[in-house]
Design an enzyme around this catalytic site. Structure first.
Site, mmCIF file in Angstrom:
data_model
loop_
_atom_site.group_PDB
_atom_site.id
_atom_site.type_symbol
_atom_site.label_atom_id
_atom_site.label_comp_id
_atom_site.label_asym_id
_atom_site.label_seq_id
_atom_site.Cartn_x
_atom_site.Cartn_y
_atom_site.Cartn_z
ATOM 1 N N GLU A 128 0.783 -1.225 0.066
ATOM 2 C CA GLU A 128 -0.003 -0.389 0.146
ATOM 3 C C GLU A 128 1.051 1.109 0.157
ATOM 4 O OE1 GLU A 128 -3.096 0.218 2.968
ATOM 5 O OE2 GLU A 128 -3.194 2.402 2.667
ATOM 6 N N ARG B 184 -7.208 2.434 13.504
ATOM 7 C CA ARG B 184 -7.996 1.510 13.579
ATOM 8 C C ARG B 184 -7.894 0.337 14.534
ATOM 9 N NH1 ARG B 184 -11.393 -0.701 9.418
ATOM 10 N NH2 ARG B 184 -10.943 0.655 7.620
ATOM 11 N N GLU C 7 -10.505 -8.191 4.189
ATOM 12 C CA GLU C 7 -9.853 -8.322 5.378
ATOM 13 C C GLU C 7 -10.563 -9.085 6.662
ATOM 14 O OE1 GLU C 7 -9.310 -3.899 5.258
ATOM 15 O OE2 GLU C 7 -7.412 -4.445 5.990
HETATM 16 N N1 MTE Z 1 -6.504 -11.631 -1.246
HETATM 17 C C1 MTE Z 1 -5.083 -11.915 -2.131
HETATM 18 N N2 MTE Z 1 -5.412 -13.169 -3.125
HETATM 19 N N3 MTE Z 1 -4.125 -11.137 -1.933
HETATM 20 C C2 MTE Z 1 -4.033 -10.029 -1.371
HETATM 21 O O1 MTE Z 1 -3.033 -9.535 -1.328
HETATM 22 N N4 MTE Z 1 -5.015 -8.335 0.124
HETATM 23 C C3 MTE Z 1 -6.111 -8.349 1.193
HETATM 24 C C4 MTE Z 1 -7.553 -8.672 0.550
HETATM 25 N N5 MTE Z 1 -7.267 -10.074 0.242
HETATM 26 C C5 MTE Z 1 -5.160 -9.580 -0.598
HETATM 27 C C6 MTE Z 1 -6.205 -10.421 -0.488
HETATM 28 C C7 MTE Z 1 -6.289 -7.005 1.617
HETATM 29 S S1 MTE Z 1 -5.051 -6.544 2.818
HETATM 30 C C8 MTE Z 1 -7.341 -6.040 1.364
HETATM 31 S S2 MTE Z 1 -7.374 -4.573 1.980
HETATM 32 C C9 MTE Z 1 -7.944 -6.360 0.470
HETATM 33 O O2 MTE Z 1 -7.873 -7.712 -0.132
HETATM 34 C C10 MTE Z 1 -7.977 -5.422 -0.810
HETATM 35 O O3 MTE Z 1 -8.893 -5.575 -1.670
HETATM 36 P P1 MTE Z 1 -10.431 -5.506 -1.838
HETATM 37 O O4 MTE Z 1 -10.521 -4.125 -1.473
HETATM 38 O O5 MTE Z 1 -10.670 -5.432 -3.414
HETATM 39 O O6 MTE Z 1 -11.171 -6.466 -1.044
HETATM 40 N N1 HPA Z 2 -7.523 0.878 5.899
HETATM 41 C C1 HPA Z 2 -6.529 0.233 4.989
HETATM 42 N N2 HPA Z 2 -5.663 1.182 4.570
HETATM 43 C C2 HPA Z 2 -5.777 2.460 4.861
HETATM 44 C C3 HPA Z 2 -6.935 3.050 5.710
HETATM 45 C C4 HPA Z 2 -7.593 1.872 6.250
HETATM 46 O O1 HPA Z 2 -8.475 2.502 6.913
HETATM 47 N N3 HPA Z 2 -6.578 4.457 5.851
HETATM 48 C C5 HPA Z 2 -5.458 4.770 5.112
HETATM 49 N N4 HPA Z 2 -5.015 3.631 4.573
HETATM 50 MO MO1 MOS Z 3 -5.366 -3.831 3.121
HETATM 51 S S1 MOS Z 3 -3.978 -3.950 5.050
HETATM 52 O O1 MOS Z 3 -6.075 -2.467 3.615
HETATM 53 O O2 MOS Z 3 -3.967 -3.357 2.071
#
Ligand code: MTE
Ligand code: HPA
Ligand code: MOS
Length: 782
Positions: free
Chosen positions: A244, A322, A723
């Site tokens: 990120e 958070r 998550e």
């Molecule tokens: N799933 C896979 N296969 N690979 C990833 O890197 N990242 C996770 C989750 N699932 C991840 C994953 C994290 S930390 C987040 S924040 C969300 O996917 C982000 O994607 P989304 O917002 O589309 O759910």
């Molecule tokens: N979640 C994940 N990533 C972020 C956030 C959050 O709430 N705020 C800033 N980056």
């Molecule tokens: Mo997920 S820790 O918000 O990339």
């Protein structure tokens, strides 16, 4: 493909019909493109960073002469070569790209070697000489706090009146917890490839969750406008939060070298470089105090969190926030005071990791409940259940819950039978001396939205081409979580066309600007809603053309499965004909749409507001078996009821749940990150850092898809899933505790995660137990 030769609902988004994800087909054939699959341009150079061997000190001498003379070396860059600001800090400007006078953590980049080959660059690294005058090294967050090393001032969330509440409590328990960090271990390591374009433009292919962060930071470091930097991301081999913010470093390094040398420059980190130089999940050390009345209602809860932020802010202030948001997990507690300290230590800056501080906060309340249950000699689930959030209950930050906590819990009980499972565990334990089982429940409640309100915005660009095919671009980055498939589903549903006619393109800052990172589980919602708006806008224009041509009111036009219907009956017009007619009338077949959720706000002075568009709920039952001779264990089962809203892709959502659970169990039970007192990572390879493999996943994971009905503003009502499931893994920790206690009631376990086999073994044979065994007949303890 099912046996009738038809593609089932779950599979129809994949061209092969083999999976619910459009990427499955190229993944299994090895055709999916990651950073290292991008063909390199002739003349590409390779970079590698020289990083600090010590955790804190003043650079006295940096000698690169020998390294520069090495074969194939083109140039070595240091802080002095930075034309703009030597600054990569996202939230707070406190992190240099390349160390100037001081180093703040082991692994902090000091110089960047660029050579003709990857091998030559790495060989030259070894010839760089550095002399550093050592300064005091802090690795412990409590020590950092004592010494005033705080990255931001502490923050406190409060509800009710904690001071008077204690006097109303019948039972009060206090304790301390530790949760360790976690290595992201994305399969694809960090990396970037910068390629010069005409007129000084630099294109950066970056394995990043935040293309805009790479663009913005590269512009800042190079002192050029953002419109001179194009960042392009096809997909990541996992990010999990680790990309990120921290993908920026490598993207900007490549851009810096590319800027000076006018040549393409690539840097793809080796696993051990990646483990050594990048930050991880934040370790936390915390104190709790919990008070209950005679009916086991939690009346008061106080927590103090010491977050080990590492040497620079990175995302730590947001992660810490958070932790506070989730400090009461899925419980209503009328009197709460939670304070968090963002402690600066000499470790690599810790960063986002699935759950983003939420899991760390939840662990502490679960430990507090477990301690209360242990002292009162009752199962923790009795306390958990009595305190679940109801709709209308207020979180410590002022938002009122639209709760599904009780629905999830009662469905769990109905499907799996909590008491019956506990009885089975107890029966097993009474019959077995050397194996013991333990069970724990883990309810979850996770807020969906970036906690920083302004980040909750997204854009989507939708083009319908004249042959009827559709292209979609959004700010979302595909990292295995299936967001591209979900975007494609949105367009397929709104246009009512065959998904094979839709293509989701790479994430590119020239197509979509000012993106928030793909994070906070919110990418599908934010980008999906933007895609929905864009598709609807084009659809409306198409329908108007059909209405004009067919001489009916536009409200009477429908498009169903690529056929135009007027007044409910099929017409001669199909999708392609309508698209062409619209184009012929010089009407736009493209739309760029913007989406931002309403009704979210937060007042930082009051620490109150409505930060989340909705919450995701769920309940898991984890059962483990330990081997009381060896201390090793297995997770027998994780049985879940999860609140999906109305899942739009059950295959993907199931995968997200299973993956999250295993990752959470890894964090809680076996992944043991160790830094020594000098701040050096001792577990910087896969030989020393143990992650779950196929043998350590639970023997059973059952996920029940609870369809919840409340309005949630998620895309098509399909709640974010990325998550939240990770936090079910916390249940495995407490199940292990319970199993140890079944063998040794005097174990005196600390709340110190991960619960490794070593800790299990120590718990099994605490001194009192050893004596008891020595005195018992038939068992010989050596
Ligand atoms: N799933 C896979 N296969 N690979 C990833 O890197 N990242 C996770 C989750 N699932 C991840 C994953 C994290 S930390 C987040 S924040 C969300 O996917 C982000 O994607 P989304 O917002 O589309 O759910
Ligand atoms: N979640 C994940 N990533 C972020 C956030 C959050 O709430 N705020 C800033 N980056
Ligand atoms: Mo997920 S820790 O918000 O990339």
């Amino acid at each position: 493909m099912n046996k009738n030769g038809k593609i089932s609902e779950a599979n129809k988004y994949s061209p092969s019909g083999v999976g619910g994800n459009i990427d499955s087909y190229t993944h299994v054939r090895g055709e999916s493109v990651y950073l290292d699959d991008i063909p390199v341009v002739n003349g590409t150079l390779f970079a590698s960073a020289f990083d600090s061997p010590v955790a804190h000190g003043k650079i006295k001498l940096l000698d690169t002469t020998e390294a520069e003379a090495m074969p194939g070396v083109i140039r070595i860059f240091t802080a002095y070569d930075i034309p703009g600001e030597n600054q990569i800090g996202g939230i707070i400007p406190d992190e240099e790209l390349l160390a100037n006078t001081h180093v703040h953590f082991c692994g902090m980049p000091i110089a960047l070697v660029v050579a003709e080959t990857d091998e030559a660059a790495r060989a030259a690294i070894k010839k760089i000489k550095v002399e550093i005058e050592l300064l005091t090294i802090i690795t412990d967050p409590r020590e950092a706090k004592e010494k005033g090393e705080l990255i931001i001032p502490p923050r406190t969330f409060q509800i009710g009146d904690i001071t008077t509440a204690w006097s109303q409590c019948k039972y009060i328990f206090e304790g301390r917890t530790e949760t360790n960090g976690q290595e992201h271990l994305y399969i694809e390591t960090q990396g970037a490839y910068a390629v010069p374009q005409e007129n000084g433009v630099i294109r950066i292919y970056s394995s990043t969750q935040g293309p805009t962060a790479v663009q913005r930071t590269a512009a800042r470091v190079l002192a050029i406008p953002m419109n001179q930097i194009e960042v392009d991301t096809t997909r990541l081999g996992g990010g999990f939060g680790g990309k990120e913010d921290q993908a920026t470093t490598w993207g900007v390094m490549c851009a810096l070298a590319c800027y000076h040398l006018k040549k393409p420059v690539k840097y793809s980190l080796h696993r051990m470089e990646d483990m050594r130089m990048t930050g991880k999940r934040h370790p936390y050390s915390s104190d709790f105090k919990i008070g209950l009345n005679k009916d086991l209602k939690i009346l008061a809860y106080e927590a103090v969190f010491y977050q080990n932020a590492g040497a620079a802010a990175d995302l730590s202030p947001a992660v810490m926030e958070r932790t506070l948001f989730h400090c009461t997990n899925s419980y209503f507690i009328p009197n709460v005071k939670a304070t968090a300290y963002c402690c600066r230590t000499n470790l690599p800056p810790n960063t986002a990791f699935r759950g983003f501080g939420g899991p760390q906060g939840m662990f502490v309340i679960e430990a507090a409940i477990a301690k209360a249950a242990e002292q009162l000699n009752i199962p923790a689930y009795e306390i958990q259940q009595k305190n679940l959030l109801q709709t209308g209950d207020e979180f410590p930050y002022g938002q009122k819950a639209e709760s599904e906590a009780n629905e999830c819990w009662s469905k769990t009980n109905q499907l799996y039978g909590i008491k019956k499972l506990q009885q089975n565990v107890d029966d097993f334990n009474s019959k077995n001396k050397l194996y013991k089982k333990g069970m724990a429940l883990m309810p979850i409640c996770f807020g969906i939205s970036f906690t920083k309100t302004l980040m909750n915005q997204a854009r989507a660009l939708v083009h319908v081409y004249t042959d009827g095919s559709v292209g979609i671009s959004t700010g979302a980055v595909e990292m295995g979580q299936g967001v591209n498939t979900k975007m494609l589903q949105v367009a397929a549903k709104i246009f009512s066309i065959d998904p094979v006619n839709i293509k989701v393109t790479t994430t590119n800052t020239y197509r979509i600007a000012n993106t928030s990172p793909t994070a906070a589980s919110a990418a599908a919602d934010l980008n999906g809603r933007a895609t929905e708006i864009a598709c609807n806008a084009v659809l409306q224009r198409l329908k108007q053309v059909a209405a004009d041509e067919l001489k009916v009111e536009v409200s009477k036009i429908e498009i169903k499965e690529e056929t135009v219907f007027a007044n409910g009956s099929k017409t001669e017009w199909d999708w392609k004909k309508l698209v062409m007619a619209t184009y012929s009338k010089r009407i736009s077949l493209s739309e760029l749409a913007h989406y931002t959720p309403e009704d979210i706000h937060f007042n930082l002075n009051k620490e109150k507001g409505h930060p989340f568009v909705y919450h995701v709920y769920g309940t898991a039952i984890s059962i483990v078996t330990i081997d009381c001779i060896r201390g090793i264990y297995e997770v027998d089962s994780v049985k879940v009821v999860h609140d999906f809203g109305k899942s739009m892709n059950t295959m993907i959502d199931l995968g997200q749940c299973e993956g999250g659970i295993v990752q959470g169990i890894g964090w809680m039970t076996m992944e043991e990150l160790l830094y020594n007192k000098e701040g050096k990572l001792m577990t910087s390879a896969l030989s020393t850092y143990k992650v779950p493999d196929i043998y350590s996943v639970p023997k059973e994971i059952t996920i029940h898809f609870l369809k919840t009905q409340k309005n949630n503003s998620a895309i098509f009502g399909s709640k974010a899933v990325g998550e939240p499931p990770l936090m079910y893994g916390i249940g495995a920790y407490f199940a292990l505790h319970n199993a140890v206690k079944a063998f040794n009631t005097t174990a005196g376990l600390k709340y110190d995660a991960p619960m490794t086999p070593e800790k299990v073994l120590m718990g099994l044979y605490s001194p009192a137990k050893k004596n008891e065994l020595l005195n018992a007949e038939g068992i010989k303890v050596i």
